[in-house]
Motif scaffolding. Structure first.
Motif, PDB file in Angstrom:
ATOM      1  N   ASP A 105      35.160  31.707  50.476  1.00 56.36           N
ATOM      2  CA  ASP A 105      36.508  32.152  50.818  1.00 56.36           C
ATOM      3  C   ASP A 105      36.839  33.476  50.140  1.00 56.36           C
ATOM      4  OD1 ASP A 105      37.166  30.072  52.480  1.00 56.36           O
ATOM      5  OD2 ASP A 105      38.366  28.977  51.004  1.00 56.36           O
ATOM      6  N   SER A 106      37.533  34.340  50.864  1.00 55.97           N
ATOM      7  CA  SER A 106      38.099  35.542  50.268  1.00 55.97           C
ATOM      8  C   SER A 106      39.501  35.215  49.766  1.00 55.97           C
ATOM      9  CB  SER A 106      38.154  36.682  51.293  1.00 55.97           C
ATOM     10  OG  SER A 106      38.877  36.279  52.452  1.00 55.97           O
ATOM     11  N   VAL A 107      39.880  35.878  48.672  1.00 47.11           N
ATOM     12  CA  VAL A 107      41.124  35.515  47.989  1.00 47.11           C
ATOM     13  C   VAL A 107      41.929  36.770  47.682  1.00 47.11           C
ATOM     14  CG1 VAL A 107      42.136  34.372  45.974  1.00 47.11           C
ATOM     15  CG2 VAL A 107      39.994  33.508  46.951  1.00 47.11           C
ATOM     16  N   LEU A 126      32.988  32.120  39.988  1.00 45.49           N
ATOM     17  CA  LEU A 126      32.281  30.956  39.448  1.00 45.49           C
ATOM     18  C   LEU A 126      32.213  29.828  40.464  1.00 45.49           C
ATOM     19  CD1 LEU A 126      31.008  29.555  36.955  1.00 45.49           C
ATOM     20  CD2 LEU A 126      33.312  28.810  36.338  1.00 45.49           C
ATOM     21  N   LEU A 127      33.267  29.691  41.281  1.00 47.22           N
ATOM     22  CA  LEU A 127      33.323  28.634  42.287  1.00 47.22           C
ATOM     23  C   LEU A 127      32.727  29.070  43.622  1.00 47.22           C
ATOM     24  CD1 LEU A 127      36.900  27.245  41.534  1.00 47.22           C
ATOM     25  CD2 LEU A 127      34.706  26.371  40.726  1.00 47.22           C
ATOM     26  N   GLY A 128      32.114  30.237  43.660  1.00 44.91           N
ATOM     27  CA  GLY A 128      31.406  30.662  44.865  1.00 44.91           C
ATOM     28  C   GLY A 128      32.235  31.455  45.843  1.00 44.91           C
ATOM     29  N   GLY A 129      33.273  32.130  45.349  1.00 44.79           N
ATOM     30  CA  GLY A 129      34.161  32.868  46.239  1.00 44.79           C
ATOM     31  C   GLY A 129      33.562  34.138  46.801  1.00 44.79           C
ATOM     32  N   GLY A 130      34.210  34.637  47.870  1.00 46.00           N
ATOM     33  CA  GLY A 130      33.835  35.907  48.460  1.00 46.00           C
ATOM     34  C   GLY A 130      34.637  37.038  47.830  1.00 46.00           C
ATOM     35  N   ARG A 131      35.116  37.978  48.664  1.00 49.18           N
ATOM     36  CA  ARG A 131      35.841  39.137  48.159  1.00 49.18           C
ATOM     37  C   ARG A 131      37.128  38.711  47.452  1.00 49.18           C
ATOM     38  NH1 ARG A 131      35.631  44.496  49.866  1.00 49.18           N
ATOM     39  NH2 ARG A 131      33.450  43.968  50.231  1.00 49.18           N
ATOM     40  N   LEU A 132      37.368  39.299  46.273  1.00 46.95           N
ATOM     41  CA  LEU A 132      38.554  39.004  45.477  1.00 46.95           C
ATOM     42  C   LEU A 132      39.381  40.275  45.353  1.00 46.95           C
ATOM     43  CD1 LEU A 132      40.222  37.158  43.619  1.00 46.95           C
ATOM     44  CD2 LEU A 132      38.691  37.795  41.741  1.00 46.95           C
ATOM     45  N   ILE A 133      40.582  40.233  45.907  1.00 49.82           N
ATOM     46  CA  ILE A 133      41.467  41.397  45.936  1.00 49.82           C
ATOM     47  C   ILE A 133      42.727  41.064  45.150  1.00 49.82           C
ATOM     48  CG2 ILE A 133      42.803  42.963  47.418  1.00 49.82           C
ATOM     49  CD1 ILE A 133      40.790  42.268  49.654  1.00 49.82           C
ATOM     50  N   GLY A 134      43.177  41.994  44.328  1.00 50.34           N
ATOM     51  CA  GLY A 134      44.380  41.780  43.544  1.00 50.34           C
ATOM     52  C   GLY A 134      45.370  42.916  43.708  1.00 50.34           C
ATOM     53  N   THR A 135      46.658  42.585  43.697  1.00 49.80           N
ATOM     54  CA  THR A 135      47.688  43.606  43.645  1.00 49.80           C
ATOM     55  C   THR A 135      48.353  43.544  42.272  1.00 49.80           C
ATOM     56  OG1 THR A 135      49.526  42.244  44.471  1.00 49.80           O
ATOM     57  CG2 THR A 135      48.098  43.280  46.109  1.00 49.80           C
ATOM     58  N   VAL A 136      48.773  44.719  41.788  1.00 49.11           N
ATOM     59  CA  VAL A 136      49.383  44.806  40.461  1.00 49.11           C
ATOM     60  C   VAL A 136      50.681  45.581  40.558  1.00 49.11           C
ATOM     61  CG1 VAL A 136      47.190  44.613  39.222  1.00 49.11           C
ATOM     62  CG2 VAL A 136      47.998  46.874  39.934  1.00 49.11           C
ATOM     63  N   ALA A 137      51.483  45.482  39.499  1.00 51.03           N
ATOM     64  CA  ALA A 137      52.826  46.050  39.543  1.00 51.03           C
ATOM     65  C   ALA A 137      52.838  47.561  39.482  1.00 51.03           C
ATOM     66  CB  ALA A 137      53.662  45.481  38.399  1.00 51.03           C
ATOM     67  N   ASP A 174      41.338  34.416  53.287  1.00 49.08           N
ATOM     68  CA  ASP A 174      41.367  32.964  53.460  1.00 49.08           C
ATOM     69  C   ASP A 174      42.401  32.278  52.570  1.00 49.08           C
ATOM     70  OD1 ASP A 174      39.071  32.761  55.313  1.00 49.08           O
ATOM     71  OD2 ASP A 174      37.944  33.509  53.575  1.00 49.08           O
ATOM     72  N   VAL A 175      42.550  32.745  51.348  1.00 47.11           N
ATOM     73  CA  VAL A 175      43.502  32.158  50.398  1.00 47.11           C
ATOM     74  C   VAL A 175      44.359  33.283  49.843  1.00 47.11           C
ATOM     75  CG1 VAL A 175      43.817  30.853  48.262  1.00 47.11           C
ATOM     76  CG2 VAL A 175      41.886  30.323  49.775  1.00 47.11           C
ATOM     77  N   ILE A 176      45.688  33.104  49.900  1.00 44.40           N
ATOM     78  CA  ILE A 176      46.617  34.113  49.394  1.00 44.40           C
ATOM     79  C   ILE A 176      47.535  33.427  48.395  1.00 44.40           C
ATOM     80  CG2 ILE A 176      48.459  35.741  49.981  1.00 44.40           C
ATOM     81  CD1 ILE A 176      47.174  35.913  52.796  1.00 44.40           C
ATOM     82  N   LEU A 177      47.544  33.915  47.156  1.00 49.52           N
ATOM     83  CA  LEU A 177      48.324  33.318  46.083  1.00 49.52           C
ATOM     84  C   LEU A 177      49.500  34.234  45.771  1.00 49.52           C
ATOM     85  CD1 LEU A 177      45.338  32.131  43.866  1.00 49.52           C
ATOM     86  CD2 LEU A 177      46.594  30.856  45.611  1.00 49.52           C
ATOM     87  N   GLU A 178      50.695  33.728  46.045  1.00 49.45           N
ATOM     88  CA  GLU A 178      51.910  34.542  46.047  1.00 49.45           C
ATOM     89  C   GLU A 178      52.918  34.008  45.026  1.00 49.45           C
ATOM     90  OE1 GLU A 178      54.186  36.963  46.088  1.00 49.45           O
ATOM     91  OE2 GLU A 178      53.331  37.469  48.051  1.00 49.45           O
TER      92      GLU A 178
END
Length: 296
Positions: A105-107, A126-137, A174-178
């Motif tokens: 999953d991409s996150v 570590l859990l086998g994720g795909g692309r990891l994208i982050g937004t910052v302030a 796939d997963v969006i943490l808001e």
């Protein structure tokens, strides 16, 4: 200080973790068991433990439910353990339970520079994720987010739906943490819906904005895109499903003990440093996870 009642544990606090608003101060502690109440099994005076006391942990002694008190493996320092309940364990719950994360999953993580954001940067690969994208302030946090493990980090003023999709090779996430900490829910969710892949899971947690929440999008939009929007409350799990919180704490402690996780924390030398540390946490400038030394 009162003695622990039935099902409770008294703890000499070595370190306490800090969490930003809306959490009460002192929700996570690590230290040494000083007393156990009636009906407590599996814990004894002298044990090294980490616990979720429900507030009041910024003190020399804290009282916690035994079901939310977990032994700390010898390989893990109490300093690191104090950051686990609201850091690594919360991130684990967000991903695996609320987000129904699956390998590959991409996150997308909003507010990626904070303690939860840094914990997620450790866990997703570590859990086998795909692309990891982050937004910052702000732009000053971009490099730190990338160094913590994000494949792409983007400052809030510099991104829109097209920018985020481009960061994932044009595909939806796939997963969006808001955490709702950067604007009105309607605006944030509209962007999240526009970058969500079919079958995506959007997890709302934290309510860091502190304001009233706007209505969710029309059901037709969610159904048509096969998108689910779900809520997550650490406080709600502590109250209603403490065994799930304790299980996540144990799982992350085991990963730390095995050397599969390396979770850096920022240590405050004393309680006198706590007020100044809460200022950057309140306005989104905090970097990583903070713990305060109570008594070595």
């Amino acid at each position: 200080m009162r003695r622990p009642g039935a099902g409770e544990v008294g703890i000499d606090v070595a370190y306490a973790g800090l969490a930003g608003w809306p959490y009460r101060p002192g929700l996570e502690v690590a230290g040494i068991v000083r007393a156990v109440g009636a009906d407590v099994v599996g814990l004894a005076v002298g044990d090294r433990v980490v616990a979720v006391p429900g507030g009041g942990g910024l003190a020399e002694v804290a009282i916690a439910r035994a079901g939310l008190t977990v032994p700390v493996p010898a390989e893990v320092s109490l300093r690191t353990a104090a950051a686990v309940p609201m850091g690594l364990a919360t991130a684990m719950l967000l991903l695996t339970e609320a987000g129904r994360f699956a390998p590959g999953d991409s996150v997308l993580v909003h507010c990626a520079s904070g303690g939860i954001g840094r914990a997620l940067a450790q866990l997703v690969p570590l859990l086998g994720g795909g692309r990891l994208i982050g937004t910052v302030a702000c732009p000053e946090q971009v490099d730190a987010a990338r160094e913590s493990g994000y494949d792409v980090a983007i400052a809030r003023d510099d991104f829109d739906a097209d920018t985020i999709r481009a960061a994932n090779d044009g595909r939806g996430l796939d997963v969006i943490l808001e955490p709702l900490g950067t604007g009105a829910l309607a605006l944030d969710l509209d962007l999240d819906l526009n970058v969500a892949a079919p079958g995506a899971r959007i997890v709302l947690f934290g309510d860091a904005s502190g304001g009233a929440l706007d209505p969710l999008p029309p059901a037709g939009r969610l159904i048509g895109a096969n998108i689910s929007v779900t809520g997550f409350s650490h406080r709600g799990l502590v109250a209603g499903a403490p065994q799930r919180v304790a299980a996540a704490i144990r799982r992350t402690l085991d990963l730390l003990a095995a050397g599969r996780l390396d979770f850096p924390v920022t240590e405050l030398a004393s309680l006198a440093d706590v007020p100044d540390a809460h200022d950057p946490l309140a306005d989104g400038r905090g970097a990583g996870k903070y713990v305060v030394l109570i008594d070595e």
